[in-house]
Design a protein around this motif. Structure first.
Motif, PDB file in Angstrom:
ATOM      1  N   LEU A 305      31.950  -2.334 -30.043  1.00  0.00           N
ATOM      2  CA  LEU A 305      30.974  -1.754 -29.117  1.00  0.00           C
ATOM      3  C   LEU A 305      31.617  -0.960 -27.970  1.00  0.00           C
ATOM      4  N   PRO A 306      32.712  -1.459 -27.350  1.00  0.00           N
ATOM      5  CA  PRO A 306      33.312  -0.669 -26.266  1.00  0.00           C
ATOM      6  C   PRO A 306      33.771   0.720 -26.732  1.00  0.00           C
ATOM      7  N   GLU A 307      34.327   0.779 -27.956  1.00  0.00           N
ATOM      8  CA  GLU A 307      34.812   2.074 -28.465  1.00  0.00           C
ATOM      9  C   GLU A 307      33.663   2.978 -28.909  1.00  0.00           C
ATOM     10  N   ILE A 308      32.580   2.360 -29.368  1.00  0.00           N
ATOM     11  CA  ILE A 308      31.377   3.153 -29.698  1.00  0.00           C
ATOM     12  C   ILE A 308      30.799   3.729 -28.408  1.00  0.00           C
ATOM     13  N   ARG A 309      30.749   2.880 -27.389  1.00  0.00           N
ATOM     14  CA  ARG A 309      30.186   3.294 -26.102  1.00  0.00           C
ATOM     15  C   ARG A 309      30.997   4.441 -25.490  1.00  0.00           C
ATOM     16  N   SER A 310      32.307   4.381 -25.654  1.00  0.00           N
ATOM     17  CA  SER A 310      33.175   5.410 -25.057  1.00  0.00           C
ATOM     18  C   SER A 310      33.223   6.687 -25.896  1.00  0.00           C
ATOM     19  N   ARG A 312      34.903   6.902 -28.812  1.00  0.00           N
ATOM     20  CA  ARG A 312      36.144   6.987 -29.581  1.00  0.00           C
ATOM     21  C   ARG A 312      35.937   6.693 -31.068  1.00  0.00           C
ATOM     22  N   LEU A 313      34.849   5.985 -31.386  1.00  0.00           N
ATOM     23  CA  LEU A 313      34.534   5.684 -32.783  1.00  0.00           C
ATOM     24  C   LEU A 313      33.181   6.267 -33.162  1.00  0.00           C
ATOM     25  N   SER A 314      33.054   6.617 -34.437  1.00  0.00           N
ATOM     26  CA  SER A 314      31.792   7.163 -34.929  1.00  0.00           C
ATOM     27  C   SER A 314      30.792   6.038 -35.183  1.00  0.00           C
ATOM     28  N   ALA A 315      29.639   6.119 -34.549  1.00  0.00           N
ATOM     29  CA  ALA A 315      28.603   5.094 -34.728  1.00  0.00           C
ATOM     30  C   ALA A 315      28.123   5.062 -36.179  1.00  0.00           C
ATOM     31  N   ILE A 316      27.987   6.229 -36.783  1.00  0.00           N
ATOM     32  CA  ILE A 316      27.492   6.313 -38.154  1.00  0.00           C
ATOM     33  C   ILE A 316      28.478   5.681 -39.133  1.00  0.00           C
ATOM     34  N   ALA A 317      29.748   6.025 -38.988  1.00  0.00           N
ATOM     35  CA  ALA A 317      30.772   5.485 -39.883  1.00  0.00           C
ATOM     36  C   ALA A 317      30.882   3.968 -39.737  1.00  0.00           C
ATOM     37  N   LYS A 318      30.846   3.484 -38.490  1.00  0.00           N
ATOM     38  CA  LYS A 318      30.960   2.051 -38.253  1.00  0.00           C
ATOM     39  C   LYS A 318      29.735   1.291 -38.764  1.00  0.00           C
ATOM     40  N   ALA A 319      28.570   1.929 -38.661  1.00  0.00           N
ATOM     41  CA  ALA A 319      27.350   1.298 -39.170  1.00  0.00           C
ATOM     42  C   ALA A 319      27.481   1.056 -40.671  1.00  0.00           C
ATOM     43  N   ARG A 320      27.975   2.074 -41.390  1.00  0.00           N
ATOM     44  CA  ARG A 320      28.167   1.935 -42.836  1.00  0.00           C
ATOM     45  C   ARG A 320      29.192   0.821 -43.138  1.00  0.00           C
ATOM     46  N   GLU A 321      30.254   0.812 -42.348  1.00  0.00           N
ATOM     47  CA  GLU A 321      31.307  -0.182 -42.553  1.00  0.00           C
ATOM     48  C   GLU A 321      30.774  -1.600 -42.345  1.00  0.00           C
ATOM     49  N   LEU A 322      29.959  -1.783 -41.317  1.00  0.00           N
ATOM     50  CA  LEU A 322      29.380  -3.097 -41.036  1.00  0.00           C
ATOM     51  C   LEU A 322      28.438  -3.543 -42.147  1.00  0.00           C
TER      52      LEU A 322
END
Length: 332
Positions: A305-310, A312-322
């Motif tokens: 979440l901190p990296e999504i908020r900043s 630095r990470l793609s929310a879409i890519a991380k959503a798929r990964e989760l």
């Protein structure tokens, strides 16, 4: 068994006997988020299902200040005098901070609430979309099994909740105030499109002429919308909930709608489609709940979440990964 919980058969029999105390407890049961309660509630719903469905379900919405509660109370009193048993499921706003609820409908509809032929049940909206209680449908079915043949569902206001309510009722009523032309601009086009009728409330005293003018303007505006698939032409009525005028005509319109939709097969077709939609919606609800309650997912979310908020990470890519992590967990 959870303290103060009845057995499944006691809930079912109590509801079928129209025991108001047990009906209220059954609705509380289906609203519970406790897993043990949900299991009991599912059995209760299976038991009462064959006795449900014998009502006219009416959704009622309107702009703030339109007088929804006064309309529902006056309309409900007219209906009970006609020999109907009326249940009102009023969805109140919940605080997104405390998740509390106003639940003030019983105080706003004192006369109707005191009538033994009527039943009023306010429900907190929680975090469900647009303020429609996730358990309103189950409450509706329980009320039907208890013998209520008219169900009125009041929404919080004009917003996303209307689409959800439309998906659980037979007839959708949009309450309006006189003011005509300009006021249509303040209403989402989608809500006007899905309503089956518009009713201009507070058509009394010096406001009567304005209400009649508004009726003409709204009627003209509705002609711009395409005809509904069921062949119904949206109607515009005027009434005064305060003076209790025009309410009989509104019920006659609803009864006429029911008769016509019954003849062309749309009544049963609509309810069948709604049941399928409820299935899909509840599957989505259970999957989402299971996803966010999973400990591995909670840990992963806390980390990213901190990296999504900043950014630095793609929310879409991380959503798929989760989601992939979650589906693999379910396979294990």
């Amino acid at each position: 068994m959870t303290k103060n919980r009845l057995s499944v058969s006691e809930y079912i029999q109590g509801v079928l006997d129209a025991d108001r105390v047990i009906l209220s407890r059954a609705i509380t049961l289906v609203e519970s988020t406790l897993y043990s309660d949900q299991l009991i509630a599912e059995e209760v719903m299976e038991g009462i299902l064959p006795y449900s469905g014998n009502s006219v379900r009416i959704g009622i919405t309107g702009v703030p200040g339109v007088g929804k509660s006064t309309f529902i109370e006056s309309f409900g009193k007219i209906l009970v005098e006609k020999g109907h048993k009326v249940a009102v499921l009023a969805v109140d706003p919940s605080s997104q901070e405390s998740h509390g609820s106003i639940l003030g409908d019983k105080t706003r509809m004192e006369n109707l609430a005191a009538d033994k032929r009527a039943y009023i049940r306010p429900s907190p909206t929680g975090n469900t979309l647009g303020g429609v209680s996730a358990r309103t449908r189950e409450g509706m079915l329980l009320c039907e099994a208890a013998g209520f043949d008219v169900i009125l569902i009041e929404t919080v206001g004009v917003g996303q909740s209307e689409t959800a309510v439309k998906g659980m009722v037979d007839f959708f009523l949009l309450l309006m105030l006189a003011g005509a032309g300009d006021e249509l601009q303040g209403i989402k086009k989608g809500i006007v499109e899905i309503c089956d009728a518009m009713v201009i409330n507070k058509a009394d005293g010096t406001n009567l002429d304005a209400a009649k003018n508004a009726k003409r303007e709204y009627s003209n505006a509705l002609h711009l919308f395409p005809a509904k698939e069921n062949g119904w032409v949206q109607q515009v009525k005027i009434c005064s909930a305060l003076d209790q005028t025009g309410l009989d005509e509104i019920w006659e319109m609803v009864a006429g709608y029911k008769e016509r939709m019954g003849q062309n097969g749309f009544w049963d077709h609509n309810r069948a489609n709604q049941r399928i939609s409820w299935l899909h919606e509840h599957i989505r609800y259970l999957l989402e709940k299971s996803f966010f309650q999973n400990e591995k997912i909670k840990t992963q979310l806390d980390q990213i979440l901190p990296e999504i908020r900043s950014g630095r990470l793609s929310a879409i890519a991380k959503a798929r990964e989760l989601v992939e992590i979650f589906t693999n967990i379910k396979k294990e």
